[in-house]
Scaffold this active site. Structure first.
Site, PDB file in Angstrom:
ATOM      1  N   ARG A 238      -7.087   3.062  -5.787  1.00  0.00           N
ATOM      2  CA  ARG A 238      -7.087   3.253  -7.169  1.00  0.00           C
ATOM      3  C   ARG A 238      -6.754   2.348  -8.087  1.00  0.00           C
ATOM      4  O   ARG A 238      -6.199   1.603  -7.824  1.00  0.00           O
ATOM      5  CB  ARG A 238      -5.987   4.523  -7.245  1.00  0.00           C
ATOM      6  CG  ARG A 238      -6.203   5.781  -6.536  1.00  0.00           C
ATOM      7  CD  ARG A 238      -7.677   6.622  -7.086  1.00  0.00           C
ATOM      8  NE  ARG A 238      -7.810   7.820  -6.572  1.00  0.00           N
ATOM      9  CZ  ARG A 238      -8.880   7.888  -5.501  1.00  0.00           C
ATOM     10  NH1 ARG A 238      -9.544   6.854  -5.106  1.00  0.00           N
ATOM     11  NH2 ARG A 238      -9.119   9.196  -4.697  1.00  0.00           N
ATOM     12  N   GLU A 267     -10.391   4.447 -15.383  1.00  0.00           N
ATOM     13  CA  GLU A 267     -12.168   4.709 -15.177  1.00  0.00           C
ATOM     14  C   GLU A 267     -12.657   5.992 -15.953  1.00  0.00           C
ATOM     15  O   GLU A 267     -11.872   7.100 -15.864  1.00  0.00           O
ATOM     16  CB  GLU A 267     -12.426   4.447 -13.855  1.00  0.00           C
ATOM     17  CG  GLU A 267     -11.964   5.711 -12.791  1.00  0.00           C
ATOM     18  CD  GLU A 267     -12.226   5.425 -11.183  1.00  0.00           C
ATOM     19  OE1 GLU A 267     -12.084   4.182 -11.137  1.00  0.00           O
ATOM     20  OE2 GLU A 267     -12.766   6.283 -10.889  1.00  0.00           O
ATOM     21  N   HIS A 285     -17.095   2.973  -8.439  1.00  0.00           N
ATOM     22  CA  HIS A 285     -16.274   3.683  -7.476  1.00  0.00           C
ATOM     23  C   HIS A 285     -17.232   4.690  -6.370  1.00  0.00           C
ATOM     24  O   HIS A 285     -17.217   5.905  -6.512  1.00  0.00           O
ATOM     25  CB  HIS A 285     -15.435   5.013  -8.356  1.00  0.00           C
ATOM     26  CG  HIS A 285     -14.342   5.575  -7.717  1.00  0.00           C
ATOM     27  ND1 HIS A 285     -13.262   6.225  -8.443  1.00  0.00           N
ATOM     28  CD2 HIS A 285     -14.181   5.826  -6.119  1.00  0.00           C
ATOM     29  CE1 HIS A 285     -12.494   6.502  -7.340  1.00  0.00           C
ATOM     30  NE2 HIS A 285     -12.935   6.517  -6.195  1.00  0.00           N
TER      31      HIS A 285
HETATM   32  P1  NAP Z   1      -3.660   6.695   4.365  1.00  0.00           P
HETATM   33  O1  NAP Z   1      -4.322   6.654   5.718  1.00  0.00           O
HETATM   34  O2  NAP Z   1      -2.707   7.544   4.088  1.00  0.00           O
HETATM   35  O3  NAP Z   1      -3.044   5.044   4.053  1.00  0.00           O
HETATM   36  C1  NAP Z   1      -2.422   4.639   3.162  1.00  0.00           C
HETATM   37  C2  NAP Z   1      -1.633   3.616   3.546  1.00  0.00           C
HETATM   38  O4  NAP Z   1      -0.696   3.301   2.380  1.00  0.00           O
HETATM   39  C3  NAP Z   1      -0.437   3.908   4.584  1.00  0.00           C
HETATM   40  O5  NAP Z   1      -0.400   2.848   5.450  1.00  0.00           O
HETATM   41  C4  NAP Z   1       0.920   3.951   3.930  1.00  0.00           C
HETATM   42  O6  NAP Z   1       1.976   3.406   4.444  1.00  0.00           O
HETATM   43  C5  NAP Z   1       0.614   2.933   2.584  1.00  0.00           C
HETATM   44  N1  NAP Z   1       1.439   2.971   1.691  1.00  0.00           N
HETATM   45  C6  NAP Z   1       1.586   4.135   0.839  1.00  0.00           C
HETATM   46  N2  NAP Z   1       2.589   3.759  -0.175  1.00  0.00           N
HETATM   47  C7  NAP Z   1       2.988   2.393  -0.052  1.00  0.00           C
HETATM   48  C8  NAP Z   1       3.637   1.395  -0.670  1.00  0.00           C
HETATM   49  N3  NAP Z   1       4.379   1.844  -1.931  1.00  0.00           N
HETATM   50  N4  NAP Z   1       3.335   0.255  -0.430  1.00  0.00           N
HETATM   51  C9  NAP Z   1       2.718  -0.143   0.686  1.00  0.00           C
HETATM   52  N5  NAP Z   1       1.996   0.657   1.240  1.00  0.00           N
HETATM   53  C10 NAP Z   1       2.171   1.960   1.037  1.00  0.00           C
HETATM   54  O7  NAP Z   1      -4.915   6.614   3.272  1.00  0.00           O
HETATM   55  P2  NAP Z   1      -6.546   6.184   3.417  1.00  0.00           P
HETATM   56  O8  NAP Z   1      -7.190   7.430   4.044  1.00  0.00           O
HETATM   57  O9  NAP Z   1      -6.481   4.757   4.128  1.00  0.00           O
HETATM   58  O10 NAP Z   1      -6.839   6.182   1.642  1.00  0.00           O
HETATM   59  C11 NAP Z   1      -6.073   5.128   1.032  1.00  0.00           C
HETATM   60  C12 NAP Z   1      -6.394   5.259  -0.377  1.00  0.00           C
HETATM   61  O11 NAP Z   1      -7.706   4.900  -0.729  1.00  0.00           O
HETATM   62  C13 NAP Z   1      -6.524   6.762  -0.787  1.00  0.00           C
HETATM   63  O12 NAP Z   1      -5.583   7.189  -1.266  1.00  0.00           O
HETATM   64  C14 NAP Z   1      -7.471   6.858  -2.032  1.00  0.00           C
HETATM   65  O13 NAP Z   1      -7.025   6.601  -3.054  1.00  0.00           O
HETATM   66  C15 NAP Z   1      -8.241   5.447  -1.904  1.00  0.00           C
HETATM   67  N6  NAP Z   1      -9.821   5.658  -1.527  1.00  0.00           N
HETATM   68  C16 NAP Z   1     -10.822   5.222  -2.363  1.00  0.00           C
HETATM   69  C17 NAP Z   1     -12.147   5.462  -2.075  1.00  0.00           C
HETATM   70  C18 NAP Z   1     -13.110   4.971  -3.025  1.00  0.00           C
HETATM   71  O14 NAP Z   1     -14.332   5.643  -3.141  1.00  0.00           O
HETATM   72  N7  NAP Z   1     -13.005   3.839  -3.427  1.00  0.00           N
HETATM   73  C19 NAP Z   1     -12.542   6.151  -0.949  1.00  0.00           C
HETATM   74  C20 NAP Z   1     -11.638   6.667  -0.033  1.00  0.00           C
HETATM   75  C21 NAP Z   1     -10.055   6.443  -0.352  1.00  0.00           C
HETATM   76  P3  NAP Z   1       2.501   4.464   5.840  1.00  0.00           P
HETATM   77  O15 NAP Z   1       1.228   4.828   6.647  1.00  0.00           O
HETATM   78  O16 NAP Z   1       3.516   3.490   6.548  1.00  0.00           O
HETATM   79  O17 NAP Z   1       3.019   5.740   5.276  1.00  0.00           O
END
Ligand code: NAP
Length: 328
Positions: A238, A267, A285
Site C-alpha cells: 500500500r 492514489e 496498482h
Molecule cells: P499477509 O499474508 O497477511 O502478510 C502480511 C505480512 O506483514 C505478515 O508477514 C505480517 O507479519 C507482516 N506485518 C504486519 N505488520 C507488520 C509490521 N508492522 N512490520 C513488519 N511486518 C509486518 O498479507 P498478504 O496476502 O501477503 O498481503 C500483503 C499486503 O499486500 C496486503 O495487505 C495488501 O495491502 C497488499 N496487496 C497489494 C496488491 C496490489 O495489487 N498491489 C495485491 C495484493 C495485496 P506476521 O505474519 O508475523 O503477522
C-alpha cells in the site's frame, strides 16, 4: 426475505452470476469511476451485503447508512479501506480475498525488481526515442540480482512468494515480520532481522505488510537514509507505507538508486516530481491484475457474501460478525 447485495463497482460476471444463482438480489454494479453519493445511500440503506473495491472508503459514517448490513466483502486482500472496528461493533462481517492473488502479485513484484535493476523502462524509452546507435560497453548498465540481498518488510503470503522467486534468482533473503517464519527460513534460507538492519543490509527492499496505524509512513526520510545508495525500493503493498515526498527526494538526490511502485500514497494522485524521475518505475496498482486472479477474487468475495446470507461463517473473515439464521 430477499438478501440484497450492493455491488459498488464492476466485477467479473462470474461473481454476479454466482450471487444471482444463490437467490440474492444484486443492486448495481455502480460505475467504475465511483458511485454518486445518493446512489450509495439509497442502495446501502436497503442492503444486507456490500461487495466493494479497495478504493471504496467504507468508514463508520458509511456503515451508519446501512442499518441492515451484515457483510462487507472486499474485492481485495488488504482491508485498510474499511473501518473494521466500526463494523465489529455493529456485528458486520468483513471479508477479504487472500491466497488467490498471491502468485500474481509476487510476479508483478519480481517484474518491478527486474525493471529497476536492469533499467528496462529507461531502455524501452531510449530505443523508442531513436537514440539506439549500436552496442556500447557502457550503455544502460544495471545491477544483477544473483548474490544480492532481498529484504522483505512483511513476509506473509505475498512476501513469501516473492522470496521463493528471488531465491531462484540467487538472492539472499532477509525479512522483518511480527513473527518468525520457519517455512521461509527452511525453504529459502531466509533470516529474520530487526527493522534497522533490514534497511541497511538490503540491496532490494520489498514491502509486503498491510497498511495499518503501525505501518503508515514507516519508510520516510530517515529510513531511506539508512538504505544503501545502490539499493532499490519496491512497493506492491500500500502506497501510504512510504512517505512519497521523501521518496521523490531520495530518488532525485541519489540517497537510493531506484524504486518500483505499484501503489501510491494518495492514489490515483502522484506526488509532485515522481513522474519526471527516470529511476522510478510506476504501475497503476495492477498487482493482482490478471484475468485468472481477478475472476478468483470476485468469486471468493461473492462466496463470502453468500455464506453470510445463509447464516454460515464466511471462509475469509477478517472481522467476525453476528451469525444470524438465513432470512426467510
Ligand atoms: P499477509 O499474508 O497477511 O502478510 C502480511 C505480512 O506483514 C505478515 O508477514 C505480517 O507479519 C507482516 N506485518 C504486519 N505488520 C507488520 C509490521 N508492522 N512490520 C513488519 N511486518 C509486518 O498479507 P498478504 O496476502 O501477503 O498481503 C500483503 C499486503 O499486500 C496486503 O495487505 C495488501 O495491502 C497488499 N496487496 C497489494 C496488491 C496490489 O495489487 N498491489 C495485491 C495484493 C495485496 P506476521 O505474519 O508475523 O503477522
Amino acid at each position: 426475505m430477499t438478501f440484497r447485495v450492493t455491488v459498488s463497482r464492476p466485477v467479473p460476471d462470474a461473481a454476479l452470476a454466482l450471487l444471482r444463482e444463490a437467490g440474492l438480489e444484486v443492486l448495481g454494479p455502480g460505475p467504475s469511476e465511483g458511485m454518486a453519493e445518493a446512489d450509495w445511500t439509497d442502495r446501502l440503506a436497503r442492503s444486507e451485503g456490500l461487495l466493494c473495491w479497495l478504493s471504496d472508503r467504507v468508514d463508520a459514517a458509511r456503515l451508519a447508512q446501512a442499518p441492515c448490513l451484515r457483510v462487507v466483502a472486499n474485492y481485495a486482500v488488504g482491508v485498510d479501506n474499511i473501518d473494521r472496528e466500526a463494523a465489529g461493533v455493529r456485528g458486520i462481517w468483513v471479508t477479504n480475498t487472500p491466497d488467490v492473488l498471491t502468485e500474481a502479485t509476487a510476479d508483478l513484484t519480481l517484474g518491478l525488481i527486474l525493471a529497476c535493476a536492469r533499467r528496462l523502462v529507461e531502455a524501452d524509452r531510449f530505443v523508442r526515442e531513436g537514440r539506439f546507435a549500436g552496442w556500447r560497453s557502457d550503455l544502460l548498465l544495471g545491477t544483477e540480482l544473483a548474490g544480492k540481498t532481498l529484504g522483505l518488510l512483511g513476509a506473509g503470503r505475498i512476501g513469501s512468494a516473492v522470496a521463493r522467486r528471488a531465491a531462484a534468482f540467487g538472492m539472499k533473503i532477509l525479512y522483518n515480520a511480527n513473527s518468525p517464519k520457519s517455512d521461509l527460513e527452511r525453504t529459502c534460507g531466509a533470516q529474520r532481522v530487526a527493522f534497522p538492519p533490514l534497511l541497511s543490509r538490503s540491496d532490494v527492499l520489498s514491502i509486503h505488510c498491510p497498511l495499518s496505524s503501525e505501518t503508515r509512513g514507516l519508510i520516510a526520510r530517515a529510513e531511506l537514509h539508512r538504505m544503501k545508495r545502490t539499493s532499490i525500493l519496491v512497493n506492491t503493498a500500500r502506497g501510504a507505507v512510504v512517505r512519497e515526498a521523501d521518496l521523490v527526494e531520495a530518488l532525485r538526490d541519489g540517497t537510493i538508486a531506484a524504486a518500483g511502485l505499484d501503489v501510491f500514497e494518495s492514489e490515483p494522485a502522484l506526488s509532485p516530481g515522481l513522474c519526471a524521475l527516470p529511476n522510478a518505475v510506476l504501475a497503476p496498482h495492477i498487482g493482482s491484475a490478471t484475468v485468472e486472479t481477478r475472476d478468483r477474487m470476485a468469486v471468493l468475495a461473492a462466496r463470502n457474501v453468500i455464506a453470510v446470507s445463509r447464516g454460515e461463517e464466511p471462509a475469509n473473515a477478517v472481522v467476525r460478525g453476528a451469525v444470524s439464521p438465513p432470512p426467510r
